[in-house]
Design a protein around this motif. Sequence first.
Motif, short mmCIF file in Angstrom:
data_model
loop_
_atom_site.label_atom_id
_atom_site.label_comp_id
_atom_site.label_asym_id
_atom_site.label_seq_id
_atom_site.Cartn_x
_atom_site.Cartn_y
_atom_site.Cartn_z
N MET A 176 0.82 -1.19 0.00
CA MET A 176 0.00 0.00 0.00
C MET A 176 0.87 1.26 0.00
O MET A 176 0.52 2.25 -0.61
CB MET A 176 -0.92 -0.03 1.21
CG MET A 176 -1.67 1.24 1.42
SD MET A 176 -3.40 0.90 1.48
CE MET A 176 -4.01 2.50 1.83
N SER A 233 2.13 2.23 -3.60
CA SER A 233 1.10 2.80 -4.48
C SER A 233 0.74 4.22 -4.04
O SER A 233 0.51 5.10 -4.87
CB SER A 233 -0.13 1.90 -4.50
OG SER A 233 -0.74 1.88 -3.24
N ARG A 234 0.69 4.47 -2.71
CA ARG A 234 0.41 5.84 -2.23
C ARG A 234 1.56 6.78 -2.58
O ARG A 234 1.34 7.95 -2.89
CB ARG A 234 0.19 5.83 -0.71
CG ARG A 234 -0.99 5.03 -0.26
CD ARG A 234 -2.27 5.36 -0.97
NE ARG A 234 -2.80 6.65 -0.60
CZ ARG A 234 -3.76 7.28 -1.27
NH1 ARG A 234 -4.28 6.74 -2.34
NH2 ARG A 234 -4.20 8.45 -0.88
N TYR A 270 1.17 7.78 -6.15
CA TYR A 270 0.00 8.66 -6.25
C TYR A 270 0.38 10.09 -5.89
O TYR A 270 0.06 11.05 -6.59
CB TYR A 270 -1.11 8.13 -5.34
CG TYR A 270 -2.30 9.05 -5.22
CD1 TYR A 270 -3.23 9.16 -6.26
CD2 TYR A 270 -2.50 9.81 -4.08
CE1 TYR A 270 -4.32 9.99 -6.14
CE2 TYR A 270 -3.59 10.65 -3.96
CZ TYR A 270 -4.50 10.74 -4.99
OH TYR A 270 -5.57 11.57 -4.89
N ARG A 278 -12.68 5.36 3.41
CA ARG A 278 -11.80 4.23 3.15
C ARG A 278 -10.34 4.67 3.24
O ARG A 278 -10.03 5.85 3.21
CB ARG A 278 -12.07 3.65 1.76
CG ARG A 278 -13.53 3.33 1.48
CD ARG A 278 -14.01 2.17 2.33
NE ARG A 278 -15.39 1.81 2.05
CZ ARG A 278 -16.40 2.17 2.81
NH1 ARG A 278 -16.23 2.95 3.84
NH2 ARG A 278 -17.62 1.77 2.53
N ASN A 279 -9.44 3.69 3.31
CA ASN A 279 -8.01 4.00 3.39
C ASN A 279 -7.52 4.76 2.17
O ASN A 279 -6.63 5.61 2.28
CB ASN A 279 -7.20 2.72 3.55
CG ASN A 279 -7.41 2.08 4.90
OD1 ASN A 279 -8.09 2.64 5.76
ND2 ASN A 279 -6.84 0.92 5.10
N LYS A 280 -8.09 4.45 1.01
CA LYS A 280 -7.65 5.11 -0.23
C LYS A 280 -7.99 6.58 -0.25
O LYS A 280 -7.29 7.37 -0.87
CB LYS A 280 -8.30 4.43 -1.44
CG LYS A 280 -7.76 3.04 -1.73
CD LYS A 280 -8.27 2.53 -3.04
CE LYS A 280 -9.75 2.20 -2.92
NZ LYS A 280 -10.28 1.52 -4.11
N SER A 281 -9.07 6.98 0.44
CA SER A 281 -9.49 8.37 0.40
C SER A 281 -8.85 9.23 1.48
O SER A 281 -9.08 10.43 1.54
CB SER A 281 -11.01 8.46 0.51
OG SER A 281 -11.43 7.98 1.76
#
Length: 142
Positions: A1, A4-5, A8, A82-85
């Motif tokens: 994770m 990927s962050r 981003y 969510r973790n992605k947001s």
Amino acid sequence: MAKSRFWYFMHQMRKMKKTTGEILDVNEIVEKNTRYVKNYGIWVKYNSRSGTHNMYREYRDISINRAVETLYNDMAGRHRSRNKSIQIIKTATVAAKDCKRVSTLQMHNNKLRFPLPHRIMRPTSKQVRSLYNASRPSTHFQ
């Protein structure tokens, strides 16, 4: 994770993609001393259903990793995010005099005690233990 962050955020800051860069090393930040509780302040930007929000949160924990884990769980429970947001902007160790939130300030009392109202007396060894007792155990202590 984490990888990927990283890509981003790199794409947001600079015009850089995964194909034009290379990650050499990934290390987890470990706390040097986890024997006592510290206050952590975390600045967060997250996307909700209605828009993007900035937020400052305080947590008491023994390490920054556990405080961030608590943040993710707390944001999922309170704001359904969510973790992605969730984007963590900054983390810092906060001194007791600089804390703002009531949930962390109430733990700074020196006379704070946690009662143990329901204790069951255990036998010292297996030989002393009786299999059947004539009376119920008294679990109320003052």
